[in-house]
Write a protein that holds these residues in place. Structure first.
Motif, PDB file in Angstrom:
ATOM      1  N   VAL A 127       0.832  -1.198   0.000  1.00  9.30           N
ATOM      2  CA  VAL A 127       0.000   0.000   0.000  1.00  9.30           C
ATOM      3  C   VAL A 127       0.871   1.255   0.000  1.00  9.30           C
ATOM      4  CG1 VAL A 127      -1.666   1.333   1.355  1.00  9.30           C
ATOM      5  CG2 VAL A 127      -1.985  -1.119   1.066  1.00  9.30           C
ATOM      6  N   GLU A 128       1.944   1.224   0.761  1.00 11.85           N
ATOM      7  CA  GLU A 128       2.855   2.370   0.796  1.00 11.85           C
ATOM      8  C   GLU A 128       3.451   2.618  -0.577  1.00 11.85           C
ATOM      9  OE1 GLU A 128       5.177   5.542   1.920  1.00 11.85           O
ATOM     10  OE2 GLU A 128       3.524   4.600   3.017  1.00 11.85           O
ATOM     11  N   ARG A 129       3.722   1.567  -1.316  1.00 13.11           N
ATOM     12  CA  ARG A 129       4.321   1.707  -2.642  1.00 13.11           C
ATOM     13  C   ARG A 129       3.294   2.181  -3.671  1.00 13.11           C
ATOM     14  NH1 ARG A 129       4.921  -3.131  -3.650  1.00 13.11           N
ATOM     15  NH2 ARG A 129       3.555  -3.400  -5.447  1.00 13.11           N
ATOM     16  N   ILE A 130       2.109   1.591  -3.652  1.00 15.13           N
ATOM     17  CA  ILE A 130       1.100   1.905  -4.670  1.00 15.13           C
ATOM     18  C   ILE A 130       0.397   3.222  -4.390  1.00 15.13           C
ATOM     19  CG2 ILE A 130      -1.132   1.131  -5.594  1.00 15.13           C
ATOM     20  CD1 ILE A 130      -0.133  -1.721  -5.329  1.00 15.13           C
ATOM     21  N   LYS A 131       0.196   3.521  -3.097  1.00 17.79           N
ATOM     22  CA  LYS A 131      -0.516   4.733  -2.687  1.00 17.79           C
ATOM     23  C   LYS A 131      -1.893   4.838  -3.353  1.00 17.79           C
ATOM     24  CE  LYS A 131       3.473   7.532  -1.411  1.00 17.79           C
ATOM     25  NZ  LYS A 131       4.388   6.381  -1.310  1.00 17.79           N
ATOM     26  N   PRO A 132      -2.772   3.889  -3.068  1.00 15.88           N
ATOM     27  CA  PRO A 132      -4.117   3.930  -3.668  1.00 15.88           C
ATOM     28  C   PRO A 132      -4.932   5.084  -3.099  1.00 15.88           C
ATOM     29  CG  PRO A 132      -4.038   2.286  -1.939  1.00 15.88           C
ATOM     30  CD  PRO A 132      -2.632   2.783  -2.109  1.00 15.88           C
ATOM     31  N   GLU A 133      -5.960   5.471  -3.843  1.00 16.49           N
ATOM     32  CA  GLU A 133      -6.858   6.507  -3.339  1.00 16.49           C
ATOM     33  C   GLU A 133      -7.593   6.024  -2.091  1.00 16.49           C
ATOM     34  OE1 GLU A 133      -5.645   8.232  -7.008  1.00 16.49           O
ATOM     35  OE2 GLU A 133      -6.224   6.179  -6.505  1.00 16.49           O
ATOM     36  N   PHE A 134      -7.943   4.759  -2.076  1.00 12.62           N
ATOM     37  CA  PHE A 134      -8.571   4.176  -0.895  1.00 12.62           C
ATOM     38  C   PHE A 134      -8.495   2.662  -1.001  1.00 12.62           C
ATOM     39  CE2 PHE A 134     -11.947   5.420  -3.896  1.00 12.62           C
ATOM     40  CZ  PHE A 134     -12.560   4.199  -4.157  1.00 12.62           C
ATOM     41  N   ILE A 135      -8.933   2.005   0.060  1.00 14.82           N
ATOM     42  CA  ILE A 135      -8.963   0.542   0.160  1.00 14.82           C
ATOM     43  C   ILE A 135     -10.415   0.126   0.355  1.00 14.82           C
ATOM     44  CG2 ILE A 135      -8.279  -1.443   1.592  1.00 14.82           C
ATOM     45  CD1 ILE A 135      -5.743   0.167   2.335  1.00 14.82           C
ATOM     46  N   ILE A 136     -10.793  -1.028  -0.209  1.00 11.68           N
ATOM     47  CA  ILE A 136     -12.110  -1.622   0.066  1.00 11.68           C
ATOM     48  C   ILE A 136     -11.885  -2.992   0.695  1.00 11.68           C
ATOM     49  CG2 ILE A 136     -14.269  -2.478  -0.896  1.00 11.68           C
ATOM     50  CD1 ILE A 136     -14.012  -0.468  -3.145  1.00 11.68           C
ATOM     51  N   HIS A 137     -12.478  -3.188   1.854  1.00 11.86           N
ATOM     52  CA  HIS A 137     -12.418  -4.496   2.525  1.00 11.86           C
ATOM     53  C   HIS A 137     -13.779  -5.164   2.364  1.00 11.86           C
ATOM     54  CE1 HIS A 137     -11.678  -7.712   5.313  1.00 11.86           C
ATOM     55  NE2 HIS A 137     -10.541  -7.195   5.738  1.00 11.86           N
ATOM     56  N   SER A 138     -13.789  -6.332   1.710  1.00 12.07           N
ATOM     57  CA  SER A 138     -15.070  -6.982   1.416  1.00 12.07           C
ATOM     58  C   SER A 138     -15.477  -8.008   2.468  1.00 12.07           C
ATOM     59  CB  SER A 138     -15.043  -7.630   0.029  1.00 12.07           C
ATOM     60  OG  SER A 138     -14.096  -8.663  -0.036  1.00 12.07           O
ATOM     61  N   GLY A 139     -15.015  -7.826   3.716  1.00  9.87           N
ATOM     62  CA  GLY A 139     -15.595  -8.585   4.815  1.00  9.87           C
ATOM     63  C   GLY A 139     -14.735  -9.672   5.400  1.00  9.87           C
ATOM     64  N   ASP A 140     -15.058 -10.016   6.637  1.00 10.65           N
ATOM     65  CA  ASP A 140     -14.364 -10.984   7.476  1.00 10.65           C
ATOM     66  C   ASP A 140     -13.023 -10.440   7.964  1.00 10.65           C
ATOM     67  OD1 ASP A 140     -16.448 -12.738   7.424  1.00 10.65           O
ATOM     68  OD2 ASP A 140     -15.357 -14.395   6.517  1.00 10.65           O
ATOM     69  N   ILE A 141     -13.110  -9.365   8.736  1.00 10.63           N
ATOM     70  CA  ILE A 141     -11.959  -8.909   9.511  1.00 10.63           C
ATOM     71  C   ILE A 141     -11.786  -9.824  10.713  1.00 10.63           C
ATOM     72  CG2 ILE A 141     -11.076  -7.026  10.941  1.00 10.63           C
ATOM     73  CD1 ILE A 141     -12.484  -5.086   9.063  1.00 10.63           C
ATOM     74  N   SER A 142     -12.891 -10.147  11.348  1.00  9.33           N
ATOM     75  CA  SER A 142     -12.854 -11.006  12.528  1.00  9.33           C
ATOM     76  C   SER A 142     -12.522 -12.439  12.124  1.00  9.33           C
ATOM     77  CB  SER A 142     -14.209 -10.980  13.240  1.00  9.33           C
ATOM     78  OG  SER A 142     -14.257 -11.943  14.268  1.00  9.33           O
ATOM     79  N   LEU A 268     -19.404  -7.214  -2.508  1.00  4.91           N
ATOM     80  CA  LEU A 268     -20.101  -7.865  -1.404  1.00  4.91           C
ATOM     81  C   LEU A 268     -19.232  -9.014  -0.912  1.00  4.91           C
ATOM     82  CD1 LEU A 268     -23.096  -9.884  -2.964  1.00  4.91           C
ATOM     83  CD2 LEU A 268     -21.008  -9.299  -4.153  1.00  4.91           C
ATOM     84  N   HIS A 269     -19.612  -9.633   0.166  1.00  5.90           N
ATOM     85  CA  HIS A 269     -18.738 -10.665   0.738  1.00  5.90           C
ATOM     86  C   HIS A 269     -18.889 -12.009   0.041  1.00  5.90           C
ATOM     87  CE1 HIS A 269     -16.201 -12.689   3.603  1.00  5.90           C
ATOM     88  NE2 HIS A 269     -17.148 -13.584   3.844  1.00  5.90           N
ATOM     89  N   HIS A 270     -20.123 -12.430  -0.217  1.00  3.41           N
ATOM     90  CA  HIS A 270     -20.349 -13.787  -0.713  1.00  3.41           C
ATOM     91  C   HIS A 270     -20.130 -13.869  -2.227  1.00  3.41           C
ATOM     92  CE1 HIS A 270     -22.250 -13.928   3.256  1.00  3.41           C
ATOM     93  NE2 HIS A 270     -21.877 -15.197   3.240  1.00  3.41           N
ATOM     94  N   PRO A 271     -19.645 -15.000  -2.707  1.00  3.47           N
ATOM     95  CA  PRO A 271     -19.191 -15.113  -4.097  1.00  3.47           C
ATOM     96  C   PRO A 271     -20.270 -15.620  -5.047  1.00  3.47           C
ATOM     97  CG  PRO A 271     -18.550 -17.068  -2.908  1.00  3.47           C
ATOM     98  CD  PRO A 271     -19.283 -16.192  -1.915  1.00  3.47           C
TER      99      PRO A 271
END
Length: 973
Positions: A127-142, A268-271
């Protein structure tokens, strides 16, 4: 206000835009605080943030404070600094950059299923190298559940704190995120500025020329799936949420912003492969021209295109891999074999860690990367380029070959993508000038979709069948072939189903197939059922012209064993008719409740001075406590097992290795009352289920090659606690007292074994099983909650019944294992009994007994063949010592009689060399009288069940170690 300023988690950035940014952080109590911010180093603006109290939990009975500061009226494409400052001077600081209003290029990093997030260093560096405008997390942090506060602390905020201070993230929940702490950290602060539905979990935004729709798919992917997998219907609330979510998505995608966007991305989370996601989301995505649908959940990379040839690669579905562990691989199948049995449209599978979206007005590029397990370096896994141009597939070197006189032809050729971007290969085939758009290539029943990247070329083979009788001109490109269909095949068959009822009629096969009459006229034809390639049964069926009809067979087997079964021209499938009876060593229950256990497989049983060890080394080695009414619980329960776990799951084995499980499956639905399992990385997962909710949590690590007491205790009001050697390693809060725990009354308690995956309706079980390689020395189950002190007392004195002994339903210490038993057949007359035989004294002579048995040297079987004239008193008997294999015994000295039965005594041996089990497969007796001859069999489960069992004799379940290749269940077990 508290002057002791302490930020527990954060600061972290959410919902970036050209004119605003949200900053959030968590404290354990309210504080006097300000946010100072400005461009570059000029911190010339100040605001006082608001906070909301979270729900009380164990570490803070008042609930933590989540502060949010929405910085508005910002300049686009501008770097800002900010400080979160206490009046005393203590502070935290960070930076961010607002989005451009109309960026020429947009770079977005996406991830999913980060869980324990062991790749956090590689991810942060990227992420430090690419420097995206933002990140999207599509679920299951826990890794556990959204009811565990520490899961977000340990697996997210502490993993990448510096990154989160500077790079904003959009979040949607996964199935592991269901719970209040996900909502507190992410849903509520995002909802302050996002365009969202009434739950706040589904929302959309626009960035440049791209419209993003982010969807909470848990209402169907989790809750409806839980219900259906649990054998119940989804409740009214779940159905209402599903419909409201779908309506919101449709309205959003029909909006002017979405319609005018150059690109539409749905996250979304489910495929795609999820049954419910496929049912609800795929039709919506394709109806509203969504270009890219990105999910996760599987922990596999899966690339799919639409099965509809009119859509093809205009809508691409990507399932991201997990970011938890470094993984990097890809399989495209070479375009020649189907990657997933039930999904010919899946065109690539593999393992990956993150996705990079690069979006410009003329193209959208989706690159998937993985980190090497060896070096940690990243590598490109796959690349998808989408463009607005219509696909351009060049078809050349076409060959058309007639296969038979029934209309079958083979088309071969070469397809090349001469356009830009990913394209699906479709073939325009004319049959007597009638256009057919074809997109499935390859052999029958293994056809699949082919996709090509720009300038990629691939040969193909396709089968086509002309249906109507007469002349046909088959034309592809400029190549044509004239064929004559003299008469189509009368019948074609598909969808063969074979079912055995292992509960009531284990030797009864129910077989069915769909048959289609391809002729214009009526026919009356035979359809054959084949057993081991011989006709076993024939149905003569009447069909009207072009009628489809299901043909059903019901066939009874008279001998146990393995058979190959097919209908008509279908390929045979293997089935197994349960038959043998054997010793299943019976472990006596010390609780006094009569809940004995069964010892399966061939484990070693080692007696030590302080314990007896059961060594579960092979897949078939496990302990089963049969289901009984007195195992039912109402509000609370506790399970504990003393185990020395040998190793973790290998790469080619299922994880979720079960210490102790009661239920239909170890997950993927509200399918269990209790589970204690070992994850493949060594983490421990615990859980129970209520109503249609799987209530699971995570905490602690398995102690490899060390004896450990593992305890799960749960009470509706107190919640769940998990212990290792008396030390608590996890906690989850309680549930409503009016909820109903899922007892799964008809399912046993397993130690070292469980089914795993979604319950497949046709076989009433999951496709897979999972096994724990471990030594076990004690097992207990209580119908009540145990406090930390009570559990420790049992841990310190494991040989004693201990506290709450009256609530104990199971206590196994393996000192008393029954290894003998007897089976007595029913009194059996050789033919249909006629009472006249009694007066006429028409007796039968019993001359020969055939036996089939598996008999290790350490085990034994002996039989007593007994005859009677009244089916009650014994007229005579002959003693026999059974031997291994097939043997023939002459029945000498038995007088003619009306009835016969066989009493068989079994003895097994358990010890340090293993478990040695005698198995009786078949008895066959030859009998005759003055005029008639017959043979009598005991071979199937139903045959033996007509008799009487005593001791440790029983049947070994036949399908617990089976896999079912005809079904698809993509899970990350």
């Amino acid at each position: 206000m508290n002057s002791n300023f302490f930020i527990l988690n954060g600061p972290y950035l959410l919902d970036p835009a050209a004119s605003h940014m949200t900053i959030a952080w968590e404290t354990n109590s309210p504080v006097d605080i300000q946010v100072i911010y400005g461009e570059q180093e000029f911190l010339n603006q100040t605001m006082t943030p608001n906070f909301e109290r979270g729900i009380p939990y164990e570490d803070n009975n008042k609930g933590n404070c989540l502060y949010t500061a929405v910085l508005r009226d910002l300049k686009p494409d501008t770097k800002y600094m900010y400080q979160i400052k206490l009046h005393s001077g203590a502070m935290e600081s960070g930076t961010f950059k607002t989005l451009e209003k109309q960026p020429n290029e947009l770079k977005i990093v996406m991830l999913s299923d980060s869980h324990l997030f062991h790749t956090e260093k590689q991810f942060s560096d990227m992420v430090e190298r690419i420097k995206p405008e933002f990140i999207i997390h599509s679920g299951d942090i826990s890794f556990g559940t959204g009811y565990q506060h520490e899961q977000y602390v340990n697996n997210w905020f502490k993993k990448i704190p510096e990154l989160l201070k500077h790079i904003p993230v959009f979040y949607i929940p996964g199935n592991h995120d269901d719970g209040p702490f996900y909502d507190e950290f992410f849903t509520k602060p995002q909802a302050k500025t996002c365009r969202c539905d009434e739950t706040g979990r589904t929302y959309s935004f626009d960035c440049g020329k791209t419209h993003f729709t982010l969807v909470d798919s848990n209402s169907w992917g989790l809750f409806e799936m839980n219900a259906i997998n649990s054998g119940v219907e989804a409740d009214a609330k779940t159905k209402r949420t599903i419909q409201q979510t779908l309506n919101w998505i449709k309205q959003d995608l029909a909006s002017e912003a979405a319609a005018n966007a150059a690109w539409r991305v749905l996250v979304l989370h489910h495929p795609y492969t999820d049954e419910f996601n496929n049912r609800y989301i795929v039709p919506v995505a394709e109806a509203y021209n969504v270009n890219l649908v990105i999910g996760g959940h599987l922990h596999y990379y899966v690339k799919t295109v639409s099965i509809d040839p009119k859509v093809g690669a205009k809508t691409v579905y990507i399932s991201q891999g997990s970011t938890q562990e470094p993984e990097c691989e890809l399989d495209t199948g070479g375009g020649e074999h189907r990657l997933l049995e039930e999904f010919p449209e899946v065109v690539a599978m593999g393992k990956s860690n993150y996705t990079l979206l690069t979006i410009e007005e003329e193209h959208l590029q989706c690159e998937t990367y993985g980190f090497s397990q060896q070096s940690g370096n990243e590598a490109l896994v796959d690349r998808v380029l989408l463009v607005h141009d219509e696909p351009k597939i060049s078809i050349s070197k076409v060959e058309i070959r007639r296969i038979d006189n029934n209309g079958k032809v083979e088309i071969k050729g070469i397809a090349e993508n001469i356009g830009r971007g990913l394209a699906e290969v479709t073939l325009q085939l004319f049959d007597n000038n009638v256009e057919n758009i074809m997109n499935l290539f390859g052999p029958v029943d293994k056809e699949r979709v082919i996709v090509l990247n720009e300038k990629e070329k691939r040969s193909f083979t396709m089968l086509y069948r002309a249906v109507n009788q007469g002349q046909h001109e088959i034309k592809v490109q400029n190549v044509s072939e004239n064929i004559t269909v003299f008469e189509p095949e009368q019948l074609t068959f598909q969808y063969m189903k074979l079912t055995l009822d292992h509960v009531k009629h284990a030797s009864l096969l129910m077989a069915s197939i769909e048959a289609t009459n391809n002729l214009d006229r009526e026919i009356f034809v035979p359809v054959h059922l084949y057993i081991d390639q011989r006709i076993a049964e024939t149905k003569n069926i009447f069909f009207r012209g072009h009628e489809k009809k299901q043909v059903d067979f019901c066939y009874k087997f008279y001998q146990g064993g393995s058979y190959q079964v097919s209908i008509a021209d279908q390929l045979p499938r293997d089935i197994k008719i349960p038959g043998p009876i054997r010793i299943i060593p019976r472990i006596q229950d010390k609780s006094g409740q009569g809940n004995y256990a069964l010892l399966h497989g061939n484990p070693k049983v080692i007696t030590r001075p302080d314990k007896v060890e059961i060594c579960l080394e092979q897949y078939g080695d496990y302990i089963e406590i049969p289901a009984r009414p007195n195992l039912r619980v109402k509000n609370a329960f506790s399970g504990m097992v003393w185990a020395n776990v040998d190793r973790l799951a290998k790469q080619n084995e299922m994880g979720h290795n079960p210490l102790m499980v009661k239920g239909k499956s170890v997950g993927w639905g509200a399918t269990y009352l209790m589970r204690m399992v070992v994850e493949r990385a060594g983490g421990l997962k615990w859980g129970t289920c209520h109503d249609i909710t799987e209530y699971s949590w995570q905490g602690g690590m398995v102690n490899l090659n060390q004896w450990t007491q593992y305890t799960l205790t749960f009470d509706k009001q107190i919640g769940g606690n998990s212990y290792c050697n008396g030390k608590r390693v996890a906690h989850v809060s309680g549930i409503a007292v009016d909820t109903k725990l899922r007892n799964w009354e008809n399912e046993p308690i397993f130690i070292g074994y469980s089914y795993i995956g979604h319950v497949i309706t046709e076989i009433d079980r999951p496709k897979y099983f999972t096994h724990l390689p471990a030594k076990i020395s004690q097992v207990r189950f209580y119908k009540d909650h145990l406090s930390e002190q009570e559990n420790r007392q049992i841990y310190e004195q494991p040989q004693k019944a201990g506290i709450k002994a009256e609530k104990m339903a199971v206590w196994l210490d393996f000192h008393d294992i029954l290894t003998v038993g007897t089976h007595t057949t029913e009194w059996c007359h050789p033919a249909v009994f006629d009472p006249a035989y009694k007066t006429e004294k028409k007796y039968w002579n019993f001359k020969q007994l055939k036996t089939k048995a598996k008999l290790p040297l350490q085990a034994g079987m002996k039989a007593s063949v007994e005859v009677s004239d009244d089916g009650a008193s014994i007229k005579a008997r002959q003693q026999i010592i059974l031997k291994n294999g097939t043997n023939y015994i002459v029945l000498e000295g038995l007088p003619p009689a009306q009835y016969i039965r066989i009493v068989t005594e079994f003895s097994a041996e358990v010890g340090s060399e293993g478990t040695f089990i005698p198995e009786l497969q078949e008895y066959q007796i030859s009998a005759f009288n003055e005029t008639d001859f017959t043979e009598m069999f005991w071979s199937t489960q139903e045959d033996w069940q007509r008799g009487k069992f005593t001791g440790a004799v029983g049947f070994e379940p036949i399908d617990r170690l089976s896999d079912f290749p005809e079904y698809t269940d993509v899970i990350h077990g």
